[in-house]
Design an enzyme around this catalytic site. Structure first.
Site, PDB file in Angstrom:
ATOM      1  N   HIS B 139       0.863  -1.176   0.000  1.00 39.39           N
ATOM      2  CA  HIS B 139       0.000   0.000   0.000  1.00 39.39           C
ATOM      3  C   HIS B 139       0.907   1.236   0.000  1.00 39.39           C
ATOM      4  O   HIS B 139       2.004   1.185   0.542  1.00 39.39           O
ATOM      5  CB  HIS B 139      -0.847  -0.056   1.279  1.00 39.39           C
ATOM      6  CG  HIS B 139      -1.906   0.990   1.396  1.00 39.39           C
ATOM      7  ND1 HIS B 139      -1.625   2.298   1.713  1.00 39.39           N
ATOM      8  CD2 HIS B 139      -3.250   0.914   1.272  1.00 39.39           C
ATOM      9  CE1 HIS B 139      -2.768   2.987   1.775  1.00 39.39           C
ATOM     10  NE2 HIS B 139      -3.768   2.170   1.507  1.00 39.39           N
ATOM     11  N   ASP B 217       3.087  -4.318   7.998  1.00 40.58           N
ATOM     12  CA  ASP B 217       1.815  -3.596   7.894  1.00 40.58           C
ATOM     13  C   ASP B 217       0.690  -4.609   8.049  1.00 40.58           C
ATOM     14  O   ASP B 217       0.394  -5.372   7.134  1.00 40.58           O
ATOM     15  CB  ASP B 217       1.760  -2.892   6.531  1.00 40.58           C
ATOM     16  CG  ASP B 217       0.380  -2.315   6.226  1.00 40.58           C
ATOM     17  OD1 ASP B 217      -0.531  -2.405   7.089  1.00 40.58           O
ATOM     18  OD2 ASP B 217       0.210  -1.779   5.121  1.00 40.58           O
ATOM     19  N   GLN B 220      -4.613  -5.221   7.093  1.00 42.59           N
ATOM     20  CA  GLN B 220      -5.621  -6.150   6.564  1.00 42.59           C
ATOM     21  C   GLN B 220      -5.651  -7.471   7.324  1.00 42.59           C
ATOM     22  O   GLN B 220      -6.509  -8.307   7.062  1.00 42.59           O
ATOM     23  CB  GLN B 220      -5.353  -6.435   5.070  1.00 42.59           C
ATOM     24  CG  GLN B 220      -5.450  -5.228   4.162  1.00 42.59           C
ATOM     25  CD  GLN B 220      -6.862  -4.675   4.052  1.00 42.59           C
ATOM     26  OE1 GLN B 220      -7.842  -5.328   4.419  1.00 42.59           O
ATOM     27  NE2 GLN B 220      -6.980  -3.460   3.561  1.00 42.59           N
ATOM     28  N   LYS B 243     -10.397  -0.422  10.426  1.00 41.12           N
ATOM     29  CA  LYS B 243     -10.622  -1.640   9.639  1.00 41.12           C
ATOM     30  C   LYS B 243     -10.983  -2.815  10.546  1.00 41.12           C
ATOM     31  O   LYS B 243     -11.400  -3.861  10.071  1.00 41.12           O
ATOM     32  CB  LYS B 243      -9.373  -1.977   8.814  1.00 41.12           C
ATOM     33  CG  LYS B 243      -9.071  -0.978   7.699  1.00 41.12           C
ATOM     34  CD  LYS B 243      -7.935  -1.480   6.836  1.00 41.12           C
ATOM     35  CE  LYS B 243      -7.229  -0.386   6.056  1.00 41.12           C
ATOM     36  NZ  LYS B 243      -8.030   0.199   4.988  1.00 41.12           N
ATOM     37  N   CYS B 383      -4.625   2.501  -3.672  1.00 39.59           N
ATOM     38  CA  CYS B 383      -3.388   3.021  -3.072  1.00 39.59           C
ATOM     39  C   CYS B 383      -2.225   2.071  -3.279  1.00 39.59           C
ATOM     40  O   CYS B 383      -1.407   1.870  -2.372  1.00 39.59           O
ATOM     41  CB  CYS B 383      -3.573   3.322  -1.589  1.00 39.59           C
ATOM     42  SG  CYS B 383      -4.814   4.582  -1.284  1.00 39.59           S
TER      43      CYS B 383
END
Lengths: 131, 426
Positions: B139, B217, B220, B243, B383
């Site tokens: 991302h 990261d 998700q 999220k 993104c």
């Protein structure tokens, strides 16, 4: 399909078989723009004769609205004085498209004016208008 | 719904104790009762932001009504309640992913947490001759801060490639590390475009053996699968509240304590100092050293409620549920003519999303046509422009699921796509 406000037959026709798409060699003016929201890309090549757009080609890829807008506008732009073409408003394009354009699709419809204006005047802003 | 769920078999090895894969929690999410354009809301954009259960709103409402005061300053009883709420939330949130609260830092979002590491660690630890390694599936939040820090320090930015299955190669990671100049490797736990689940523990072990630090990261990953940051072995692990059923405005960074202690602060100002003199200051202890200004207090309270809710569902069950829906989605999409899905074909190798293109139908038009049927999907570059270039597409449409997603919504997506093709005369 005839009742479809946005994806009218005429819009889809221009999307599938766009007018004046490709490249022009040689050309006098050119520019390339991206719609940062969706990654669409559109470039233009313009041949100038006596202060008017003698010929032009758009190239790139995008959604039905951005491609149809470029195609429909290209027919009107041929022969137009450069100073007029470089100062066309957002309303000119939206009226020409003749379909309801939601705020989120506005930049799709105006991408071709943006790239053309940049080629002619160097101004990289979005065309303005009430829309 | 519960009856149907009880007859369904959870995927082998995923759900414990024969727990049903379907969660049947729709009533917990007030927004899902809405109708749009006369149709029920079919929300398939949870990878962008999740919807929120009522318990999250209630927790924030209750905090603001009854316990609101600034934190870390007041001696009065109300301020102590606010302190207890904020630090209690930190302990809950850290515990949810198996980390300690003292090295769990709150920021605005994942983007800010990665900027924190890039600037606060990178400026003092990177120089010409060093390299930062990221991947083609990142991302922008995990790309642009590294571009900037490499420009500032003279370090080189290199990329691990994504193969045609949408996966990284462990061989290439080892090769890059063997060059001896890699100081930091940053990568996604789960790709927001491909859905690929990267083998984090294996990668961080390789990275640590090479003397580099790892930044993961997890935006998700945390909302949809069990995450144990300690077991994953990352030096830094970042994720975001909104999220994971929580509010916007709060990102979470778990860092290895000794690295955080060695770093200069990122943002400076109030609350992060120990003492301020006219010319220089000294820094507060962890985690406050990295939380300048009034922090996201009500947001932390809301996120704590969100992770308690997720823990109540059980993350193994959440994962089983999302895998089942992903399998259904991949199957339903494959049956739409002209449609191609990017990323690994096996549902067990991916998170709960599918990015796709349809021949003759631009992603923007796909999203518009789906919207007419009440189906919310995203269109664009998500993104991840470098990845789009790698995949050779300008953009994709993306459908993603959450704990509240039901199988019929996947079927509605497929039906909307078929109808969309008809509108375009395909």
């Amino acid at each position: 399909m005839s009742e479809d406000e946005l994806y009218r037959e005429q819009i889809l026709e221009h999307y599938k078989r766009p007018h004046n798409f490709g490249e022009l060699t040689p050309h006098d003016l050119e520019a390339f723009e991206q719609n940062p929201l969706c990654g669409d890309e559109l470039g233009v090549h313009i041949q100038v004769d006596d202060g008017r757009i003698a010929d032009l080609r758009f190239h790139g890829h995008g959604c039905a609205i951005s491609q149809a807008a470029a195609s429909i506008a290209s027919d009107e732009l041929k022969g137009m004085p450069l100073d007029q073409a470089g100062s066309l408003s957002a309303d000119w394009m939206i009226d020409l498209l003749g379909i309801p354009i939601s705020p989120t699709r506005r930049k799709c419809a105006l991408l071709n004016l943006k790239v053309m204006r940049r080629a002619i005047t160097g101004d990289s802003g979005w065309p303005t208008g009430v829309g | 719904m519960p009856q149907a769920a009880s007859t369904r078999q959870p995927a082998a090895g995923l759900a414990e104790g024969g727990a049903p894969a379907s969660l049947a929690v729709r009533e917990d999410f007030p927004i899902l009762a809405r109708r749009l354009q006369g149709r029920p809301l079919i929300y398939l954009d949870s990878a962008s932001t999740s919807q929120k259960p009522a318990v999250v709103m209630q927790a924030m409402d209750e905090h603001l009504r009854a316990h609101n005061a600034n934190v870390h300053r007041g001696v009065y009883a109300l301020a102590q309640e606010a302190d207890a709420a904020y630090e209690g939330a930190r302990a809950t949130i850290a515990g949810f992913v198996g980390w300690e609260p003292e090295s769990t830092i709150f920021a605005k979002n994942v983007t800010e947490t990665i900027n924190l590491v890039a600037y606060a660690w990178g400026l003092d630890n990177l120089a010409a001759g060093d390299a930062v390694l990221i991947t083609e599936m990142e991302h922008h939040a995990n790309v642009v801060p590294w571009q900037q820090i490499c420009r500032r320090t003279g370090a080189e930015l290199r990329y691990l490639h994504v193969d045609e299955r949408g996966e990284l190669s462990s061989g290439e990671l080892a090769q890059e590390l063997a060059r001896g100049d890699v100081k930091l490797v940053a990568f996604a736990h789960v790709s927001n475009v491909l859905g690929t689940i990267n083998p984090v523990a294996e990668m961080t072990a390789t990275i640590r053996d090479a003397g580099a630090i790892s930044v993961v990261d997890g935006a998700q990953a945390v909302p949809q699968m069990p995450v144990d940051v300690r077991a994953l072995g990352a030096d830094f692990y970042a994720w975001t509240g909104h999220k994971a059923l929580g509010p916007t405005g709060i990102g979470v960074l778990h860092g290895r304590r000794e690295i955080l202690e060695s770093m200069e602060p990122f943002l400076t100002g109030g609350d992060m100092i120990a003492a301020v003199d006219f010319q220089r200051s000294t820094w507060n202890e962890l985690p406050y050293k990295f939380e300048a200004g009034t922090p996201p207090i009500a947001e932390a309270v809301g996120l704590a409620a969100a992770v308690r809710y997720l823990a109540g569902l059980g993350m193994e069950r959440v994962r089983a549920h999302e895998q089942e829906l992903t399998a259904r989605m991949l199957k339903a999409l494959a049956e739409v003519e002209g449609l191609s899905v990017v990323g690994p074909p096996e549902p067990q190798r991916r998170g709960g999303l599918a990015s796709f293109t349809i021949e003759g139908l631009h992603p923007h038009d796909i999203a518009e046509l789906a919207n007419r049927e009440g189906v919310c999907v995203r269109a664009g570059h998500h993104c991840a422009q470098p990845l789009m270039r790698r995949l050779g597409v300008g953009s994709t449409a993306r459908a993603s699921v959450g704990v509240y997603t039901e199988p019929r919504e996947i079927d509605a997506l497929a039906a909307a796509l078929r109808k969309g093709r008809e509108v375009f005369g395909l």
